[in-house]
Motif scaffolding. Structure first.
Motif, PDB file in Angstrom:
ATOM      1  N   ALA A 174      50.770 -55.330   6.122  1.00  9.22           N
ATOM      2  CA  ALA A 174      51.592 -55.135   4.762  1.00  9.22           C
ATOM      3  C   ALA A 174      52.910 -55.708   4.724  1.00  9.22           C
ATOM      4  N   GLY A 175      53.396 -55.588   5.935  1.00 12.18           N
ATOM      5  CA  GLY A 175      55.062 -56.123   6.081  1.00 12.18           C
ATOM      6  C   GLY A 175      55.055 -57.776   6.011  1.00 12.18           C
TER       7      GLY A 175
ATOM      8  N   SER B 109      57.247 -48.400  10.398  1.00 10.81           N
ATOM      9  CA  SER B 109      56.333 -47.429   9.795  1.00 10.81           C
ATOM     10  C   SER B 109      54.830 -47.683  10.775  1.00 10.81           C
TER      11      SER B 109
ATOM     12  N   ARG C 188      51.270 -49.548  -4.935  1.00 11.58           N
ATOM     13  CA  ARG C 188      52.002 -50.539  -4.030  1.00 11.58           C
ATOM     14  C   ARG C 188      51.250 -50.258  -2.826  1.00 11.58           C
TER      15      ARG C 188
ATOM     16  N   PHE D 261      49.970 -51.597   8.734  1.00 11.03           N
ATOM     17  CA  PHE D 261      51.516 -51.538   8.170  1.00 11.03           C
ATOM     18  C   PHE D 261      52.086 -52.787   8.463  1.00 11.03           C
TER      19      PHE D 261
ATOM     20  N   LYS E 265      52.223 -50.489   0.388  1.00 10.12           N
ATOM     21  CA  LYS E 265      52.608 -49.559   1.627  1.00 10.12           C
ATOM     22  C   LYS E 265      52.472 -48.297   1.289  1.00 10.12           C
TER      23      LYS E 265
ATOM     24  N   HIS F 182      57.099 -42.771   5.685  1.00  9.98           N
ATOM     25  CA  HIS F 182      56.103 -43.964   6.067  1.00  9.98           C
ATOM     26  C   HIS F 182      56.346 -45.150   5.116  1.00  9.98           C
ATOM     27  N   ALA F 183      56.253 -45.065   4.128  1.00  8.76           N
ATOM     28  CA  ALA F 183      56.366 -46.424   3.235  1.00  8.76           C
ATOM     29  C   ALA F 183      57.697 -47.114   3.104  1.00  8.76           C
TER      30      ALA F 183
ATOM     31  N   PRO G 245      58.370 -52.206   8.511  1.00 13.93           N
ATOM     32  CA  PRO G 245      57.082 -52.317   8.726  1.00 13.93           C
ATOM     33  C   PRO G 245      56.544 -52.127  10.176  1.00 13.93           C
TER      34      PRO G 245
ATOM     35  N   SER H 144      53.324 -44.106  11.940  1.00 10.56           N
ATOM     36  CA  SER H 144      52.130 -43.631  11.360  1.00 10.56           C
ATOM     37  C   SER H 144      50.929 -43.591  12.498  1.00 10.56           C
TER      38      SER H 144
ATOM     39  N   ASP I 192      54.789 -56.049  -2.861  1.00 11.67           N
ATOM     40  CA  ASP I 192      53.701 -55.425  -2.121  1.00 11.67           C
ATOM     41  C   ASP I 192      52.728 -54.843  -3.365  1.00 11.67           C
TER      42      ASP I 192
END
Lengths: 544, 503
Positions: free
Chosen positions: B362-363, B252, B307, B359, B309, B244-245, B249, B256, B372
Motif C-alpha cells: 500500500a505504501g 505500519s 482508503r 502495508f 490503508k 496503523h493507517a 508504511p 500491524s 490510496d
C-alpha cells in the motif's frame, strides 16, 4: 509403454502448463505464451488415453504428500477437457482481432487450465482443494474482459459464489479428516471411512452443497447464466465445457457409492430433474444464444445430478463411469456450441448453413438424435433410470433438450453478423470442425473401449425410435413457440437473482449499524467503561 | 547435550544484546549511519534467531539460560520454546524486510540548510528497539520482566505512529498511548496481586502454585483485558485504525504484523502456561466472543472504507480476532485440543507476513500514484504488476485460500472446532473468510480491470522494494506450501498437556 512410464502419466499431464506458468515470470516467455496456449494441454490428452484402460495410475512420493492418479472417470473428463482447452486456446486470436491477447489474460488462462485439468487428477484432498481453487478464482479475470458496470457486477456474483462454495467445501473436508483421523489424506480412503461413520450426514450435506454450487444445481445456478452471457465466447466455452465438471468430479469422487445413500440419492434425483426442466423453461424465454446455452448447461447438469442420484439409490458403482462418459460428451459439445455462436458472428448470411447444420447436429445430438455422439451418450446412461417414472422423466428431459436446442438454433440463425470479419477466423473454423468431429465420433469409440454398451444395441431400430421421437416432439414445440414469439425475454437472465435483493439491503443496514457502533465505542467514557465491563464479564464467566 | 544447550542458551542473551547494542550504536553514529548499523544488526539478529530455532529443532526441547547462573526464584530465566522460536523467527524476518524496505522513506537530508533529520534517525532507532522488546517478550519467563518488555514494546510502538509528526498522527499516537497505559496498569495489577498471593513471579513456578478460585480469575481477567487492549481486540480496538493507517508504511507493517502480537503472545503464556490445568470454559468462550466480534465488526467496517490503508487496518482488527478463537477452541469444552494453539500461532505467523507485505505494498502504491483511494485504483495491475501480485498473494492468505499460510491456520482452527464439537466457531471462521474475500476483492478487482486507463505514475517504483514486498507475500504462501516444519516447531519444548495429547 511400460508400467513405469504409465505411473508418471498423472504428472506428465500437468507438466507443460505448470512449467509454462513458472516460466512466464520471464517477460520473454510471456510474450510467446499466447502462441503456445493450444499446445499446453496436449500431454493431458496423451495421459488420458494412456490412463483410460490402464486402471488407476497413482503417483505419490511420501505419505501425506501430494498424490495424483488417473482412473477411467478422471481420464474421460481429463482427455475431453484438455482437448477443449487446446482448441479454445488455438481459436483465441479469432475472438480478439483488434488487440493482441494480453499476457495477463494468458497467465490466468493457464492458471484456470491447470486447475481444470488438475481436479480430475488429484487424489488427496489438499491437491484437490488447490486445483479446485485454481479452476474457480482465476477465471474471474477471464470473465471480466469487458469494462462495463454489468460485467463487473456479474464478476462479483461469480466470485461470491466461488468463495462461498470454497468455504463450504473446506468445512466438509475438515469434517472428513477429523472424522477419520487414521485415514490419511487420500480421497478414496477418507470417503471409505466416511461411509462407515454414522455421523456423516453433515459432511455429505456440505459436499453436495459445495459441489452443487459449482455444478449450478437449481437453486444455486444463478451465477451460471450471468457468467456465460458476460464472458467472451472462448472463455464461456471452456468454463461451461471443462470447468463446471470440477463440481461433477467432486460428486463422483466424494460421495460414497457403497450404499446407505438412498435419501441423498432421492434428493439429487429430485433437485436434478427440477434443474433439468427449469433450465429448459427459462432457457426458451431467452433471446441471447449464449444465455440459452448457459441454461442448457443448467439443464444438463441437473440431468447429471439425477443420474448420480439414481446410482446412489441403487448403489451402482458403475454409474460414476457412466456419468463421466455422459459429461465427457457434454464437455466437447458445449464447447462446440459456444464456438458456433462465435462463428455465427463472423459468417456471412449466405454461408450460414455451414454453421447451422453442424450446430444442429450437435444440439439435437445432445437431445439424443440417433447415431450422433449424444445418442450414444444417452444410450450409455439408460440403465440406471430403470423403467419407472425416472425413465419417463429422463425421456421428457430429452424432449426438453430438443426444444431448447431448436430454440437455440433459431436464435443463432437470427444472430447479428459483425461487419468486419476476423482475420484469424480460419483458426476458429479449424477448431470448430475438429470439435464437431470429436463430438460425433469420440463417443462411439469410447463406448466400445469402456464396454458401456454394444454397437448392436445402438443400431437396434427400437432403440433408435425411442430416442428419435422426443427429439421430433421437442423440435416441433420449439418451432411452434417461435412462430408466436410471445415468450421471448419474459424472464430476465439470472432468473431468481432478485431474491438476493433483501440480502444486499440487509448488508447495507448492517454496515451502517457497525459504523454507528464504532463511533459509539470510540467515545472515551464508553471506551473506559468497556475495560471494566470486560473484566467483570470475564471474571463472572470464569467463576461460573 | 548439556554443552549444546548452553551454546544455544548464550544465543538467547545475544538475541537481546544485539538489538540493544544496535540502539546504542545508532546513538553514537547519529542519523547519518543509523541505517547501516541497524540493517547489520537486523541481519545478525536473523542469524542468531536461526541458531536458536536450530537449537530447539535439534534437541526437540526448549532452550534456556539463567542470567548470572541464578535459577528462577532468585534469578531471571530466559527460555525459548517452539512458540517463542517461531515468533522470534517471524519477528527477525519481518523486521529485516521492513529495514530493507524503509530507506527511501527515511533518507538523511542532504541539504545543508535542512539539518532536521528526526525521522531518518528515530525510525531506525525504534526498529532496533522493537526487535529488542519483542525478543524479550518471547524469551522472558517471569511476569515482571514481561511487564518491562511490554512497556518497551509500547514505547517503541507509540512514537512510530507519530513519526510524521502531523496533528492527526499525534492524536492517534496519544490515543494508542492511553490505551497501552491502561492495559499496562491492568496487567501490572494482576502481576502484583499474583506476587502478593504466591511470592513469586516466575510463570512455571506460579503454574504449580495457583489454585482456581474467584481471586485467580479476577487476576487473570485484569491481565487478559489489559493485554487485549494492547492487542486491539474488539471492543478495545478503537485506537488501531487511525494509528496503523497514519504511520509510514514500514512502521505500519511493523505495528500491524508484530507489535500487536507481543501482547497476544503474553495472553497465550498466561492461559496455556500459567493456568493450563485449570481451564475456564466459559471465560474462554467470552474471549472467543470478543474475537468473533472483531472478525465480524472489523470485516464489515473494512468493507466500507474508502482508503486503502484504513481498509488494511480494519482488516488487521478482523484478523486479530482469529487469534483469540484459539482459546475457546482449546479450552472451550473442557477437553484440550492441541491443534487450536498451533492454529492460533500459525495465524499469527501467516498474518505477520501477509499484513507486512500488504502495508508495504500500500505504501508503494501511495507513493507511486499519489493517493490510496480505493475507488481510483482501476487498472493498477498494469502499472504496478509486481506490487499488485504481492498484494494479491497476501490477500489470498488473509482470506484463507489454499495453499497459503492463512489457509493452514484456518484449517487447524476448523479442525479443532470439529473435534471439540463447537460448530459455531466453525461457522464464524467460514463467515470471516467471506468477509475477508469481500474487502480484499474490493481492491483486487479494480486492480485487475481491463480497458481502464490506469492511474498515472507520479514517481518511479524501486524494483528492490517491490522485491521485498513480494518476498514477504511469498513467505506467507510458503507457510501454506510447507506447513509441516512450522507446525512441528510450534509444538517443541512445550511443557505440559500439548505433548501428552499429540500422538
Amino acid at each position: 509403454m511400460t508400467l513405469e512410464v504409465l505411473q508418471w502419466m498423472p504428472l506428465i499431464a500437468l507438466v507443460l502448463p505448470v512449467s509454462a506458468l513458472l516460466a512466464s515470470c520471464s517477460v520473454r516467455v510471456r510474450r510467446v505464451l499466447p502462441h503456445v496456449l493450444w499446445l499446453l494441454p496436449w500431454p493431458a490428452v496423451v495421459a488420458a488415453i494412456a490412463g483410460l484402460n490402464a486402471g488407476p495410475l497413482v503417483i505419490s512420493w511420501l505419505p501425506n504428500q501430494p498424490m495424483f492418479s488417473i482412473d477411467p472417470q478422471g481420464a474421460l473428463l481429463l482427455g475431453t477437457s484438455a482437448l477443449l482447452w487446446s482448441l479454445a486456446g488455438f481459436s483465441l486470436p479469432a475472438f480478439f482481432p483488434t488487440q493482441p491477447l494480453g499476457s495477463r489474460f494468458c497467465v490466468f488462462w493457464v492458471l484456470t487450465m491447470i486447475g481444470s485439468l488438475g481436479v480430475f487428477l488429484a487424489a488427496d484432498i489438499f491437491s484437490f482443494l488447490i486445483c479446485y481453487v485454481l479452476v474457480s478464482l482465476p477465471a474471474y479475470v477471464l470473465i471480466v474482459q469487458e469494462n462495463s458496470q454489468a460485467t463487473k457486477k456479474v464478476g462479483t456474483i461469480y466470485l461470491g459464489f466461488a468463495l462461498v462454495g470454497e468455504g463450504i467445501l473446506i468445512m466438509a473436508f475438515v469434517l472428513l479428516t477429523t472424522q477419520a483421523p487414521e485415514a490419511g489424506l487420500r480421497i478414496s480412503e477418507l470417503v471409505a471411512a466416511m461411509s462407515q461413520n454414522p455421523g456423516n450426514q453433515l459432511t455429505i450435506a456440505l459436499l453436495v452443497l459445495g459441489f452443487g454450487m459449482k455444478m449450478a444445481l437449481v437453486p444455486l445456478h444463478v451465477w451460471m447464466p450471468l457468467t456465460y452471457t458476460a464472458a467472451p465466447i472462448p472463455v464461456a466455452a471452456v468454463l461451461s465445457g471443462a470447468a463446471v465438471k470440477a463440481g461433477l468430479i467432486g460428486l463422483l469422487r466424494f460421495l460414497p457409492w457403497e450404499g446407505g445413500m438412498e435419501d441423498w440419492g432421492s434428493l439429487l434425483v429430485g433437485v436434478g430433474f427440477v434443474g433439468a426442466f427449469f433450465g429448459v423453461i427459462v432457457g426458451v424465454t431467452q433471446s441471447n444464444p449464449k444465455t440459452i446455452l448457459a441454461y442448457s448447461s443448467v439443464s444438463q447438469m441437473g440431468f447429471l445430478a439425477a443420474l448420480i442420484g439414481m446410482g446412489l439409490i441403487n448403489s451402482m458403482m458403475g454409474v460414476a463411469v457412466m456419468a463421466a462418459f455422459y459429461a465427457a460428451h457434454h464437455v466437447l459439445l458445449k464447447g462446440g456450441l459456444f464456438f458456433a455462436v462465435g462463428l455465427a458472428g463472423i459468417t456471412k448470411k449466405y454461408r450460414m448453413t455451414l454453421v447451422l447444420l453442424p450446430a444442429g447436429l450437435l444440439g439435437l445430438g445432445l437431445a439424443g438424435l440417433p447415431l450422433t455422439g449424444g445418442f450414444i451418450a444417452k444410450l450409455a446412461v439408460k440403465a440406471p433410470f430403470g423403467d419407472g417414472w425416472p425413465a419417463v422423466l429422463a425421456t421428457l428431459s430429452s424432449a426438453g433438450t430438443a426444444l431448447l436446442m431448436t430454440h437455440f438454433l433459431i436464435r443463432l440463425a437470427k444472430a447479428e453478423v459483425s461487419p468486419n470479419t476476423s482475420p484469424k477466423a480460419s483458426r476458429l473454423q479449424i477448431s470448430w470442425i475438429l470439435l464437431v468431429l470429436a463430438c460425433v465420433f469420440a463417443p462411439w469409440i469410447l463406448l466400445v473401449q469402456l464396454g458401456l454398451g454394444s454397437l448392436g444395441e445402438a443400431f437396434d431400430v427400437a432403440t433408435i425410435w425411442k430416442s428419435l421421437w422426443p427429439v421430433v416432439v421437442g423440435g416441433a414445440i420449439a418451432l411452434g413457440l417461435a412462430r408466436r414469439g410471445r415468450l421471448l425475454d419474459t424472464i430476465p437472465c439470472g432468473d431468481i437473482l432478485g431474491l438476493f435483493n433483501p440480502l444486499t439491503k440487509l448488508a447495507s443496514v448492517l454496515g451502517r449499524g457497525s459504523e454507528r457502533t464504532d463511533w459509539f465505542l470510540r467515545q472515551w467514557p464508553m471506551a473506559c467503561l468497556s475495560f471494566l465491563l470486560l473484566v467483570v464479564i470475564l471474571t463472572i464467566a470464569a467463576c461460573w | 547435550m548439556f554443552a549444546s544447550l548452553t551454546d544455544s542458551g548464550v544465543l538467547l542473551v545475544f538475541a537481546l544484546v544485539l538489538p540493544v547494542s544496535g540502539m546504542l550504536l545508532a546513538l553514537l553514529t547519529g542519523g547519518r549511519h543509523a541505517r547501516t548499523v541497524t540493517l547489520l544488526i537486523l541481519l545478525a539478529n536473523v542469524v542468531v534467531v536461526g541458531g536458536i530455532v536450530g537449537g530447539i529443532w535439534q534437541t526437540g526441547q526448549a532452550v534456556n539460560y539463567h542470567l548470572g547462573g541464578w535459577s528462577p526464584p532468585l534469578g531471571i530465566e530466559l527460555r525459548a520454546d517452539g512458540l517463542s522460536g517461531a515468533m522470534m523467527a517471524v519477528t527477525a524476518l519481518v523486521s529485516l524486510a521492513a529495514g530493507l524496505y524503509a530507506p527511501p522513506s527515511f533518507r538523511f537530508p542532504k541539504s545543508q540548510e535542512n539539518r532536521e533529520s528526526r525521522m531518518s534517525f528515530v525510525f531506525w532507532y525504534l526498529l532496533s528497539a522493537t526487535v529488542a522488546a519483542m525478543n524479550l517478550v518471547f524469551l522472558a519467563q517471569d511476569l515482571f520482566t514481561l511487564y518491562v518488555a511490554l512497556e518497551l514494546v509500547a514505547f517503541a510502538g507509540v512514537p512510530m505512529v507519530a513519526l510524521s509528526g502531523s496533528a492527526n498522527t499525534l492524536l492517534a499516537a496519544l490515543r494508542y498511548l492511553i490505551f497501552a497505559l491502561i492495559g499496562s496498569i491492568f496487567y501490572l495489577l494482576g502481576a502484583v496481586l499474583l506476587y502478593g498471593l504466591h511470592g513469586t513471579l516466575d510463570i512455571s513456578l506460579l503454574a504449580g502454585l495457583v489454585e482456581p478460585g474467584p481471586s485467580l480469575w479476577l487476576i487473570l481477567a485484569f491481565m487478559t483485558v489489559g493485554l487485549a487492549a494492547k492487542t486491539a481486540l474488539f471492543p478495545l480496538h478503537i485506537w488501531l485504525p487511525p494509528a496503523h493507517a497514519g504511520a509510514p508504511p514500514a512502521a505500519s507493517a511493523l505495528l500491524s504484523a508484530l507489535v500487536v502480537k507481543a501482547s497476544f503472545f503474553l495472553v497465550i503464556r498466561l492461559w496455556f502456561d500459567l493456568v493450563p490445568g485449570l481451564p475456564a470454559p466459559s471465560a474462554s468462550q467470552v474471549l472467543g466472543a470478543m474475537g468473533a466480534g472483531a472478525i465480524l465488526f472489523g470485516g464489515v467496517l473494512a468493507l466500507r472504507q474508502a482508503r486503502l490503508k484504513l481498509l488494511i487496518a480494519y482488516s488487521t482488527i478482523a484478523q486479530l480476532g482469529y487469534l483469540f478463537l484459539a482459546f475457546p477452541l482449546a479450552f472451550g469444552m473442557g477437553v484440550e485440543t492441541d491443534g487450536a494453539l498451533t492454529g492460533g500461532m500459525f495465524q499469527a505467523m501467516a498474518h505477520a507476513f501477509a499484513k507486512a507485505s500488504m502495508f508495504m505494498a500500500a505504501g508503494l502504491i501511495a507513493e507511486a500514484i499519489g493517493h490510496d483511494r480505493i475507488a481510483d485504483l482501476g487498472g493498477l495491475g498494469r502499472v504496478l504488476p509486481v506490487t499488485c501480485l504481492a498484494f494479491g498473494i497476501a490477500a489470498l492468505s488473509l482470506i484463507g485460500v489454499p495453499p497459503t499460510g492463512g489457509f493452514v491456520a484456518k484449517w487447524l482452527l476448523l479442525e479443532a472446532a470439529a473435534i471439540s464439537g463447537q460448530w459455531w466457531w466453525a461457522v464464524l471462521l467460514i463467515l470471516g473468510g467471506f468477509l475477508a474475500g469481500g474487502y480484499m476483492f474490493r481492491v483486487i478487482m479494480p486492480a485487475l480491470a481491463r480497458d481502464v486507463t490506469p492511474p498515472t505514475l507520479i514517481a518511479p517504483v524501486s524494483r528492490f522494494r517491490e522485491a521485498v514486498v513480494l518476498a514477504l507475500a511469498l513467505a506467507a504462501l510458503a507457510l501454506g506450501l510447507f506447513p509441516e516444519a512450522p507446525t512441528e516447531l510450534l509444538a517443541l519444548g512445550r511443557p505440559q498437556s500439548l505433548e501428552i495429547l499429540s500422538p
